[in-house]
Design a protein around this motif. Sequence first.
Motif, PDB file in Angstrom:
ATOM      1  N   PHE A  84      -8.484  94.525 -34.277  1.00 39.76           N
ATOM      2  CA  PHE A  84      -8.581  93.014 -34.290  1.00 39.76           C
ATOM      3  C   PHE A  84      -7.480  92.425 -34.948  1.00 39.76           C
ATOM      4  O   PHE A  84      -7.098  91.303 -34.782  1.00 39.76           O
ATOM      5  N   ALA A  85      -6.437  93.186 -35.362  1.00 38.79           N
ATOM      6  CA  ALA A  85      -5.052  92.624 -35.903  1.00 38.79           C
ATOM      7  C   ALA A  85      -4.180  93.844 -35.883  1.00 38.79           C
ATOM      8  O   ALA A  85      -4.238  94.886 -36.450  1.00 38.79           O
ATOM      9  N   SER A  94      -0.730  89.866 -33.903  1.00 38.29           N
ATOM     10  CA  SER A  94      -1.546  89.288 -32.711  1.00 38.29           C
ATOM     11  C   SER A  94      -2.915  90.120 -32.870  1.00 38.29           C
ATOM     12  O   SER A  94      -3.008  91.083 -33.717  1.00 38.29           O
ATOM     13  N   GLY A  95      -3.919  89.375 -32.120  1.00 38.86           N
ATOM     14  CA  GLY A  95      -5.340  90.154 -32.148  1.00 38.86           C
ATOM     15  C   GLY A  95      -6.250  89.131 -32.694  1.00 38.86           C
ATOM     16  O   GLY A  95      -5.842  87.932 -32.727  1.00 38.86           O
ATOM     17  N   PHE A  96      -7.623  89.460 -32.327  1.00 30.65           N
ATOM     18  CA  PHE A  96      -8.379  88.369 -32.549  1.00 30.65           C
ATOM     19  C   PHE A  96      -8.694  87.972 -33.898  1.00 30.65           C
ATOM     20  O   PHE A  96      -8.606  86.472 -34.102  1.00 30.65           O
ATOM     21  N   ASP A  97      -8.400  88.490 -35.196  1.00 27.33           N
ATOM     22  CA  ASP A  97      -8.444  87.963 -36.290  1.00 27.33           C
ATOM     23  C   ASP A  97      -7.401  87.305 -36.734  1.00 27.33           C
ATOM     24  O   ASP A  97      -7.296  85.987 -37.286  1.00 27.33           O
ATOM     25  N   ILE A 191     -10.260  82.208 -27.978  1.00 22.67           N
ATOM     26  CA  ILE A 191      -9.634  83.382 -28.746  1.00 22.67           C
ATOM     27  C   ILE A 191     -10.232  84.741 -27.930  1.00 22.67           C
ATOM     28  O   ILE A 191      -9.472  85.615 -27.969  1.00 22.67           O
ATOM     29  N   TYR A 192     -11.541  84.941 -28.052  1.00 22.76           N
ATOM     30  CA  TYR A 192     -12.275  86.162 -27.550  1.00 22.76           C
ATOM     31  C   TYR A 192     -11.664  86.458 -26.064  1.00 22.76           C
ATOM     32  O   TYR A 192     -11.239  87.925 -26.169  1.00 22.76           O
ATOM     33  N   ASP A 193     -11.596  85.811 -25.235  1.00 23.73           N
ATOM     34  CA  ASP A 193     -11.106  85.845 -23.800  1.00 23.73           C
ATOM     35  C   ASP A 193      -9.761  86.374 -23.961  1.00 23.73           C
ATOM     36  O   ASP A 193      -9.311  87.338 -22.886  1.00 23.73           O
ATOM     37  N   GLY A 194      -8.993  85.808 -24.875  1.00 23.78           N
ATOM     38  CA  GLY A 194      -7.531  86.265 -24.943  1.00 23.78           C
ATOM     39  C   GLY A 194      -7.081  87.558 -25.379  1.00 23.78           C
ATOM     40  O   GLY A 194      -6.122  87.922 -25.569  1.00 23.78           O
TER      41      GLY A 194
END
Length: 206
Positions: A84-85, A94-97, A191-194
């Motif tokens: 997530f991070a 970088s990451g989702f969070d 954000i999720y897709d990337g």
Amino acid sequence: MRFRGLVAGLIAVAVSAGCAAQEDPDPGGAAPNPPAPGRSAPSPNPDAGVVPDDSVEFDSSPAIQQVQERGRLLVGVRNDAEEFAQRGPGGDYSGFDVEIARDLAERMGLGPQQVQFRRLPPSLLTNAVTSGNVDLLLGGSADSSALAEAGPYAVAGEPRFAVVTADDAALVAELERMFDESVADGTWQRIYDGTLAGRGIEVRPR
């Protein structure tokens, strides 16, 4: 004769005064009613008939006001959730969070780069929030009465919450609204897709 003339004159004056008293002081409509004794006349209300806005204003949250004055959002991310991070060799995150945090910053009126991240071990998650070292923690839980949860902003097996101090209810309400907006306007999906989607990690919005 002089007496009759005096009486006639007085009658004429009285009739003239009565007619003047009956004239409408406002030719375009009825005269306004005077205010009740002991009360001043009400001032015009330009917003009459407008439904009041009950949404929470940013400046009603002490934390968001502080963030805006500082020009930087302090976000804690877990160092035990690399999916997530992540922090790269050059110090970039970088990451989702991370992208969720940058989106929150933009919704608070900051730029996406006006976010400072702090990687936290599980033993310091609660203290980082209660001590004010971070404005919010992503991916935590309110395991203390001094903390409150906003969200979840994602569900990946377990729900992921933004954790803030419990004494700022306005901040919780604003974060809830921001998460809802992120899903509604498609930002959450982008954000999720990337991030997680490319790694095969299934996560659904709140």
